[in-house]
Design a protein around this motif. Structure first.
Motif, PDB file in Angstrom:
ATOM      1  N   ARG B 109      -0.060  -1.943  -3.848  1.00 34.62           N
ATOM      2  CA  ARG B 109       0.244  -1.535  -2.475  1.00 34.62           C
ATOM      3  C   ARG B 109       1.510  -0.688  -2.375  1.00 34.62           C
ATOM      4  O   ARG B 109       1.590   0.231  -1.574  1.00 34.62           O
ATOM      5  CB  ARG B 109       0.413  -2.772  -1.588  1.00 34.62           C
ATOM      6  N   HIS B 110       2.504  -1.025  -3.179  1.00 33.67           N
ATOM      7  CA  HIS B 110       3.807  -0.398  -2.961  1.00 33.67           C
ATOM      8  C   HIS B 110       4.335   0.402  -4.150  1.00 33.67           C
ATOM      9  O   HIS B 110       5.356   1.068  -4.028  1.00 33.67           O
ATOM     10  CB  HIS B 110       4.830  -1.475  -2.577  1.00 33.67           C
ATOM     11  N   GLY B 111       3.690   0.324  -5.272  1.00 27.35           N
ATOM     12  CA  GLY B 111       4.158   1.045  -6.448  1.00 27.35           C
ATOM     13  C   GLY B 111       3.860   2.533  -6.346  1.00 27.35           C
ATOM     14  O   GLY B 111       3.020   2.965  -5.550  1.00 27.35           O
ATOM     15  N   SER B 112       4.556   3.326  -7.163  1.00 27.07           N
ATOM     16  CA  SER B 112       4.292   4.767  -7.195  1.00 27.07           C
ATOM     17  C   SER B 112       3.021   5.014  -7.996  1.00 27.07           C
ATOM     18  O   SER B 112       2.548   4.132  -8.714  1.00 27.07           O
ATOM     19  CB  SER B 112       5.462   5.479  -7.880  1.00 27.07           C
ATOM     20  N   ALA B 113       2.495   6.227  -7.876  1.00 32.00           N
ATOM     21  CA  ALA B 113       1.288   6.570  -8.639  1.00 32.00           C
ATOM     22  C   ALA B 113       1.541   6.377 -10.126  1.00 32.00           C
ATOM     23  O   ALA B 113       0.680   5.880 -10.862  1.00 32.00           O
ATOM     24  CB  ALA B 113       0.884   8.013  -8.330  1.00 32.00           C
ATOM     25  N   ALA B 114       2.762   6.759 -10.569  1.00 32.54           N
ATOM     26  CA  ALA B 114       3.074   6.637 -11.992  1.00 32.54           C
ATOM     27  C   ALA B 114       3.107   5.163 -12.411  1.00 32.54           C
ATOM     28  O   ALA B 114       2.618   4.802 -13.491  1.00 32.54           O
ATOM     29  CB  ALA B 114       4.419   7.299 -12.281  1.00 32.54           C
ATOM     30  N   GLN B 115       3.691   4.316 -11.571  1.00 36.75           N
ATOM     31  CA  GLN B 115       3.742   2.880 -11.905  1.00 36.75           C
ATOM     32  C   GLN B 115       2.346   2.284 -11.980  1.00 36.75           C
ATOM     33  O   GLN B 115       2.046   1.487 -12.863  1.00 36.75           O
ATOM     34  CB  GLN B 115       4.578   2.132 -10.854  1.00 36.75           C
ATOM     35  N   LYS B 116       1.471   2.688 -11.065  1.00 36.17           N
ATOM     36  CA  LYS B 116       0.105   2.153 -11.085  1.00 36.17           C
ATOM     37  C   LYS B 116      -0.621   2.581 -12.356  1.00 36.17           C
ATOM     38  O   LYS B 116      -1.291   1.774 -12.995  1.00 36.17           O
ATOM     39  CB  LYS B 116      -0.670   2.652  -9.865  1.00 36.17           C
TER      40      LYS B 116
END
Lengths: 252, 398
Positions: B109-116
């Motif tokens: 829900r809250h992570g950046s695209a890179a984190q996902k």
């Protein structure tokens, strides 16, 4: 490699069975499952497919009520590629011969098959007949109640337990097998398998039933167990208990 | 936040009743490989059920909520409910791994695209275990905003100091979500700001500023206390915006409530099944004890309480999956289900008499296990306070 596995929807072995009218089981409130011996057959079919690789396929087929779709979905979720439900409007009893005739006709039309698997028996009627009879109609050798299977160089080598011995048999492919507990450890469906099963083909075919040669004349629950007998109390009861165990129960 | 929720639902496959039933069947078959003897042995040794968790992971059930694009099945909470309920109904315990299902929701829900992209595929496959969530501290339990662990920005890193307690499964996690204060309470713009969420890589942190100590408890639950002593984490460990952590955590609570409630329903059904079976077979004074209304009525009551609670669980799950606000329903589901499971547990042990205390009947183990749910992950009192304040409009009591 084309592999065919025959399955059946049966009451769960834990279900409390009631007799409806002296002839049939009352299905009301009974949980149905994939016949436990068919699970070994499905697992073996899937393992053979995985070992063969390439374009090997597993097809599952059943003769049963429309509800048997559920058991076929389970088989698809376990990893079979397609399923065929042969269904009919008539809920009459089918003997093993009539069942085998319908199944064999359909299998023949869709063949040829390299490997054909059955459970060694269906746990509802315990006839043990469909596997060998279908194999005969398909013109295949049938290795029954197998607990070990090896396939190499166009032939099958299988081991089965017989009274007091272990027997190893060999037959050329194509070959049919009926599967016994111990052959393998059946898998359960993975979540991905369950999701993929929704997109796999499940064909329903209306079939006409041949007349059964065997008729059920009565279906009765087993007689209630006789109550236990109290042979005495304390140490004084021991001689009578030993006598009863030895002479009546013949377990000593 | 609405956008984040939409994203969580995007691509979610609908699980029809047939799929749910197939999931239940498969989980039942999986659980059959882990009978009472397995859980008893693990319980006695207070050992983590590694084999069970591996089997669930390999079958993909712990990735049920991860979207398909990241390698999961993208199903909703209603499907996850079926998995956890079946585990508990069949005598197992999902607490060893249920968090792997839902903690990733915060990244999603809250992570950046890179984190996902970096984390979710590994979490979906099970290669990365994210099942620890460090929130509670010795000095602040339910009062989350009072937590004292700090994260201080230091160039391109954060330095973390403080202490956490009741952090479950920290020893069995590769990644851990951490809630820490980044702005002192008195400097925060609003009461609820100033906390931030970090994704801590345990493989790098343990022994380098993070110490994990297991806590032995009355049940086999791998819980720990954590000590942070200048633990340095990279700035990209921050999830979402700095200072918004409290809101992010609240977002994940509803799913957790509903899934825990599902475990309670499974426990309750297990207790009712076991008690019914025992009452039918146990003969005292020449008749089955189940013929006595003194045995029947508590059993029937426990059954009715379970079925009623299950309706609330199903409703909360349906609302969650439809993207509707469901704080009220999720909390009530957890409240009612945890009370139903405890009622059933008490009834079950009474029905069994002395045998209920014998380990080999599994009743005493399940009895200990199900008691937890009225305390964790949220105490019943806090749910009641929430309902009184936020639903009934009564003055805040704490």
């Amino acid at each position: 490699m084309k592999i065919l596995v025959f399955v059946k929807r049966v009451p769960a072995t834990t279900a409390r069975i009631r007799v409806a009218d002296g002839l049939r089981m009352d299905p009301e409130g009974v949980e149905f499952v994939l016949n436990p011996y068919d699970e070994f057959a499905v697992e073996e079919a899937l393992r053979r497919k995985e070992a063969a690789g390439g374009d090997a396929t597993v097809t599952a087929i059943t003769l049963g009520p429309p509800e048997a779709q559920k058991e076929l979905r389970t088989v698809l979720a376990m990893g079979a590629d397609e399923a065929i439900l042969l269904t009919h409007s008539d809920a009459a009893f089918l003997d093993a011969e009539a069942t085998a005739q319908v199944l064999a006709e359909q299998a023949e039309q869709r063949g040829p098959w390299d490997l054909v698997f059955f459970g060694k028996q269906a746990v509802d009627r315990d006839q043990h007949g469909v596997g060998p009879s279908v194999a005969t109609r398909l013109g295949m050798p049938c290795l029954s109640e197998i607990v070990e299977l090896e396939i190499a160089d166009g032939k099958a080598t299988a081991r089965r337990e017989v009274e007091g011995a272990s027997e190893t048999l060999e037959a050329p492919l194509p070959c049919a097998f009926t599967c016994q507990k111990g052959l393998n450890e059946p898998r359960y469906a993975s979540l991905k398998g369950i999701m993929a099963a929704k997109r796999k083909p499940l064909e329903t075919v209306q079939v006409d039933l041949p007349p059964a040669k065997v008729e059920v004349v009565e279906l009765a629950p087993p007689p209630p167990r006789p109550p236990g007998r109290i042979v005495g109390e304390g140490a004084a009861a021991v001689p009578e208990l030993v006598r009863a165990l030895r002479e009546e129960a013949k377990v000593l | 936040m609405a956008a984040a929720k939409d994203q969580e639902r995007a691509g979610r496959a609908q699980a029809g009743p047939d799929v749910i039933e197939e999931i239940r069947r498969s989980v039942r078959a999986l659980c059959a490989n882990f009978p009472g003897a397995y859980w008893r042995e693990r319980d006695r040794a207070r050992a983590y059920p590694t084999e069970f968790v591996k089997a669930l992971t390999d079958a993909g059930f712990l990735a049920i909520l991860v979207p398909e694009e990241f390698g999961g099945s993208g199903l909703g909470v209603a499907a996850a409910v079926a998995v956890l309920e079946e585990i508990h109904r069949n005598g197992g315990n999902g607490a060893a791994c249920h968090a792997q299902m839902y903690i990733m929701g915060t990244i999603l829900r809250h992570g950046s695209a890179a984190q996902k992209r970096r984390w979710l595929p590994g979490i979906a496959s099970g290669a990365l275990r994210l099942q620890a969530f460090a929130v509670t501290e010795p000095e602040s339990g339910t009062d989350t905003l009072g937590l004292r662990t700090t994260a201080v920005r230091d160039g391109d890193r954060y330095l973390i100091n403080g202490q956490k307690v009741w952090t479950s499964r920290a020893e069995h996690s590769d990644l851990m979500l951490l809630l820490a204060r980044t702005t002192p309470r008195e400097e925060a713009a609003t009461r609820t700001e100033g906390l931030s969420v970090f994704l801590v890589d345990m493989r790098e942190a343990v022994g380098r500023g993070l110490t994990v100590r297991p806590i032995r408890t009355m049940l086999n639950h791998a819980t720990t206390e954590l000590f942070f002593d200048d633990l340095s984490v990279p700035a990209e460990a921050l999830i979402g915006e700095e200072g918004k952590g409290f809101r992010y955590i609240l977002d994940g609570m509803n799913a957790e409530r509903i899934l825990i409630a599902a475990e309670c329903i499974g426990d309750a059904r297990w207790f009712v099944d076991r008690a019914t079976e025992y009452a039918r077979e146990r003969v005292v004074f020449d008749r089955p004890i189940g013929q006595n209304q003194g045995i029947q009525f508590p059993l029937a009551r426990a059954y009715a309480a379970t079925e009623a609670a299950d309706l609330m669980v199903a409703r909360a799950a349906a609302m969650f999956d439809a993207g509707e606000p469901c704080g009220k329903e999720a909390n009530m589901a957890k409240l009612l289900a945890s009370e139903a499971s405890w009622q059933a547990a008490d009834m079950c042990i009474q029905t069994h008499g002395g045998y209920g205390f014998a380990e080999e009947y599994d009743v005493e183990r399940k009895f200990r296990e199900t008691r937890l749910y009225q305390v964790a992950p949220v105490s019943t009192n806090l749910i009641l306070a929430y309902l009184a304040e936020h639903v009934l409009g009564l003055p805040r009591s704490y």
